[in-house]
Design a protein around this motif. Structure first.
Motif, short mmCIF file in Angstrom:
data_model
loop_
_atom_site.label_atom_id
_atom_site.label_comp_id
_atom_site.label_asym_id
_atom_site.label_seq_id
_atom_site.Cartn_x
_atom_site.Cartn_y
_atom_site.Cartn_z
N SER A 119 0.80 -1.23 0.00
CA SER A 119 0.00 0.00 0.00
C SER A 119 0.83 1.27 0.00
O SER A 119 0.31 2.33 0.33
N ASN A 120 2.11 1.19 -0.36
CA ASN A 120 2.96 2.38 -0.37
C ASN A 120 2.93 3.01 -1.76
O ASN A 120 3.50 2.46 -2.71
N THR A 121 2.29 4.16 -1.90
CA THR A 121 2.11 4.77 -3.23
C THR A 121 2.96 5.99 -3.46
O THR A 121 2.93 6.56 -4.55
N ALA A 122 3.71 6.45 -2.47
CA ALA A 122 4.53 7.65 -2.64
C ALA A 122 5.63 7.40 -3.66
O ALA A 122 6.13 6.27 -3.83
N SER A 123 6.04 8.44 -4.34
CA SER A 123 7.14 8.33 -5.31
C SER A 123 8.42 7.93 -4.59
O SER A 123 8.69 8.37 -3.48
N GLY A 124 9.22 7.07 -5.24
CA GLY A 124 10.53 6.73 -4.73
C GLY A 124 10.62 5.50 -3.86
O GLY A 124 11.72 5.14 -3.42
N ILE A 125 9.52 4.82 -3.61
CA ILE A 125 9.58 3.64 -2.73
C ILE A 125 10.46 2.52 -3.31
O ILE A 125 11.40 2.07 -2.65
N PRO A 126 10.20 2.03 -4.53
CA PRO A 126 11.06 0.94 -5.04
C PRO A 126 12.52 1.37 -5.21
O PRO A 126 13.42 0.54 -5.16
N ILE A 128 14.31 2.82 -3.21
CA ILE A 128 15.08 2.70 -1.97
C ILE A 128 16.20 1.69 -2.14
O ILE A 128 17.27 1.83 -1.57
N GLY A 129 15.94 0.65 -2.94
CA GLY A 129 16.99 -0.33 -3.17
C GLY A 129 16.53 -1.51 -3.98
O GLY A 129 15.34 -1.68 -4.27
N SER A 130 17.46 -2.38 -4.33
CA SER A 130 17.21 -3.48 -5.25
C SER A 130 16.35 -4.59 -4.66
O SER A 130 15.90 -5.47 -5.40
N PHE A 131 16.13 -4.59 -3.33
CA PHE A 131 15.29 -5.61 -2.72
C PHE A 131 13.88 -5.09 -2.41
O PHE A 131 13.09 -5.78 -1.77
N ILE A 132 13.55 -3.89 -2.89
CA ILE A 132 12.27 -3.27 -2.57
C ILE A 132 11.36 -3.25 -3.80
O ILE A 132 11.79 -2.84 -4.88
N SER A 133 10.12 -3.70 -3.62
CA SER A 133 9.14 -3.69 -4.71
C SER A 133 7.78 -3.33 -4.13
O SER A 133 7.61 -3.25 -2.92
N ARG A 134 6.81 -3.13 -5.00
CA ARG A 134 5.45 -2.87 -4.53
C ARG A 134 4.42 -3.34 -5.54
O ARG A 134 4.67 -3.32 -6.76
N VAL A 135 3.27 -3.75 -5.03
CA VAL A 135 2.13 -4.08 -5.89
C VAL A 135 1.14 -2.91 -5.93
O VAL A 135 0.13 -2.99 -6.62
N SER A 136 1.42 -1.86 -5.20
CA SER A 136 0.55 -0.67 -5.15
C SER A 136 1.07 0.36 -6.14
O SER A 136 2.17 0.88 -5.99
N ALA A 137 0.28 0.63 -7.17
CA ALA A 137 0.69 1.59 -8.20
C ALA A 137 0.89 2.96 -7.59
O ALA A 137 0.13 3.41 -6.73
N ALA A 300 -7.43 -6.08 -1.51
CA ALA A 300 -7.02 -6.72 -2.77
C ALA A 300 -5.52 -6.61 -2.98
O ALA A 300 -4.86 -7.56 -3.45
N GLN A 301 -4.94 -5.48 -2.64
CA GLN A 301 -3.49 -5.32 -2.80
C GLN A 301 -2.73 -6.20 -1.80
O GLN A 301 -1.67 -6.72 -2.13
N PHE A 352 6.59 -6.73 -12.78
CA PHE A 352 7.45 -5.72 -12.18
C PHE A 352 8.49 -5.22 -13.16
O PHE A 352 9.00 -5.98 -13.99
N ARG A 353 8.81 -3.95 -13.04
CA ARG A 353 9.98 -3.42 -13.72
C ARG A 353 11.23 -3.90 -12.99
O ARG A 353 11.15 -4.41 -11.87
N SER A 354 12.37 -3.71 -13.59
CA SER A 354 13.61 -4.18 -12.98
C SER A 354 13.91 -3.46 -11.66
O SER A 354 14.66 -3.98 -10.83
N ASP A 355 13.33 -2.26 -11.46
CA ASP A 355 13.57 -1.53 -10.22
C ASP A 355 12.54 -1.85 -9.14
O ASP A 355 12.54 -1.23 -8.07
N GLY A 356 11.64 -2.82 -9.40
CA GLY A 356 10.65 -3.22 -8.40
C GLY A 356 9.33 -2.49 -8.50
O GLY A 356 8.41 -2.77 -7.73
N GLU A 357 9.19 -1.56 -9.44
CA GLU A 357 7.93 -0.85 -9.62
C GLU A 357 6.91 -1.77 -10.30
O GLU A 357 7.24 -2.49 -11.25
N VAL A 358 5.68 -1.76 -9.81
CA VAL A 358 4.65 -2.61 -10.40
C VAL A 358 4.23 -2.05 -11.75
O VAL A 358 4.19 -0.83 -11.97
N VAL A 359 3.93 -2.95 -12.66
CA VAL A 359 3.38 -2.58 -13.97
C VAL A 359 1.95 -3.10 -14.02
O VAL A 359 1.72 -4.32 -13.99
N GLN A 360 1.02 -2.19 -14.06
CA GLN A 360 -0.41 -2.51 -14.09
C GLN A 360 -1.05 -1.57 -15.09
O GLN A 360 -0.84 -0.35 -15.03
#
Length: 392
Positions: A119-126, A128-137, A300-301, A352-360
């Motif tokens: 549920s983290n939607t702020a810019s810059g979350i993924p 933070i580093g290579s082990f960080i991803s999100r399913v929240s656009a 759902a997320q 996911f993109r390579s940086d962990g950002e969700v693609v939806q």
């Protein structure tokens, strides 16, 4: 000194070899107390239902879940992350708030533990580093859609008032997105009011805004302060359109703003009306557990966050990628597998993109419609839009 160093390494769970076929542990740090528990309770429900559902499916490696209260502040999220990492979880789900993520995610990143943010939607979350991803656009992808719907309904809108919680990372990020969207549509706010998450009396900022005769109000806040703000706006006489951000994307706002929630517009990354097998399943099991209630985006997320980790673990184990490796290596391989997969979730197809950002690609605009009691309602779909992978 050498002996102490050796002892330190031997107690590090990341250095231990995983027992073959033993269950892998996932950790979830959710806001179960504090103001953000309106989201955390939805997330616990979503993750719990996902765990039960996928536990009954064929598995190449069993998965266990350990849940910790990340509360609603940064120190609690940090403590929950540290505790779960010491217990040897292979990956983490959480924390609930973006502001918590900026504090807690670097801990997981330094120790090489995969994180999926539900549920983290702020810019810059993924980033933070290579082990960080999100399913929240992120908000920049979907927030402008609700502005467009409001202007479609009232094309003559010229006067817009903006409210945002200035002490919250998500709200400050989202209001910048909203205001950029307004500027792109040649609308400059006639009033910008800064509030605090702990505020419950908004008479002064509302009075100042209403003096400018706005036709549209745009709010970036969390559920409790945002719900109270909506109610007080209506009670003080505002009758124009209200657009809100992702912080109010939970049915738990209904008892807060009550009948005054009616008509509020919100952009969403989930619609219960999505007619896919996995979403029909999600809706059914949610309704069975909640006396017929319709699920919201937050639940759902959370389901989707558990699902992507569960499925990545099963694929990785099926190839033998978890056999005879240390926990640290398993975490690294799981992160790679997670980013490489495609998932059919209640949110729709995602990857996911390579940086962990969700693609939806599919998003929605809903309108809150309250029932006759004024205490309950639903997010009713009014518009859906497919976006290209690069965003709007």
């Amino acid at each position: 000194m050498a002996l102490l160093a050796l002892l330190g390494r031997s107690t590090d769970p990341a250095a231990k070899t995983l027992p073959s076929s033993a269950p892998l542990r996932l950790g979830a740090a959710l806001a179960l107390t504090g103001n953000a528990n309106v989201y955390g309770q939805d997330q616990r429900m979503g993750i719990g239902l996902a765990r039960q559902w996928f536990k009954a499916k064929p598995q190449t490696r069993p998965v266990q879940l350990q849940l910790e209260d990340g509360a609603s502040d940064e120190p609690s999220a940090i403590a929950a992350f540290n505790l779960l990492i010491r217990r040897g979880v292979v990956a983490l789900i959480g924390p609930t708030l973006s502001q918590q993520a900026f504090a807690a995610d670097p801990i997981a990143q330094r120790q090489g533990v995969p994180v999926v943010a539900p549920s983290n939607t702020a810019s810059g979350i993924p980033q933070i580093g290579s082990f960080i991803s999100r399913v929240s656009a992120q908000s920049s992808v979907i927030a402008p859609l609700s502005i467009d719907e409001a202007l479609r309904r009232e094309p003559s809108t010229e006067r817009v008032a903006v409210f945002f919680a200035q002490d919250d990372a998500y709200s400050t990020t989202e209001t910048a997105i909203f205001q950029k969207a307004l500027a792109a549509r040649k609308l400059k706010p006639v009033s910008v009011q800064r509030t605090q998450l702990a505020d419950n009396d908004f008479q002064n900022p509302i009075t100042a805004a209403l003096q400018q005769r706005p036709q549209l109000v745009v709010i970036s806040a969390q559920a409790v302060d945002g719900g109270n703000l909506i109610r007080q706006l209506r009670e003080l006489g505002y009758r124009g359109q209200i657009v809100v951000g992702n912080g109010l994307n939970t049915p738990n706002i209904y008892p807060i703003c009550q009948r005054w929630c009616d008509g509020v517009l919100i952009a969403q990354a989930y619609s219960p009306e999505l007619n896919t097998p996995i979403n029909r399943t999600f809706r059914r099991v949610f309704a069975e557990a909640n006396k017929g209630r319709i699920p919201g985006q937050i639940a759902a997320q959370a389901w989707s966050a558990y699902q992507v980790l569960f499925e990545a673990i099963q694929r990785l184990q099926a190839r033998g990628g978890l056999d005879g490796v240390t926990l640290g290596e398993a975490r690294k391989r799981l992160m790679q597998e997670l980013l490489a997969g495609h998932y059919d979730t209640p949110l729709g197809p995602i990857h996911f993109r390579s940086d962990g950002e969700v693609v939806q690609e599919r998003f929605y605009v809903a309108e809150v419609r309250m029932d006759a009691s004024g205490r309950s309602g639903q997010f009713t779909l009014v518009r859906e839009q497919d976006l290209p992978e690069g965003g709007p």
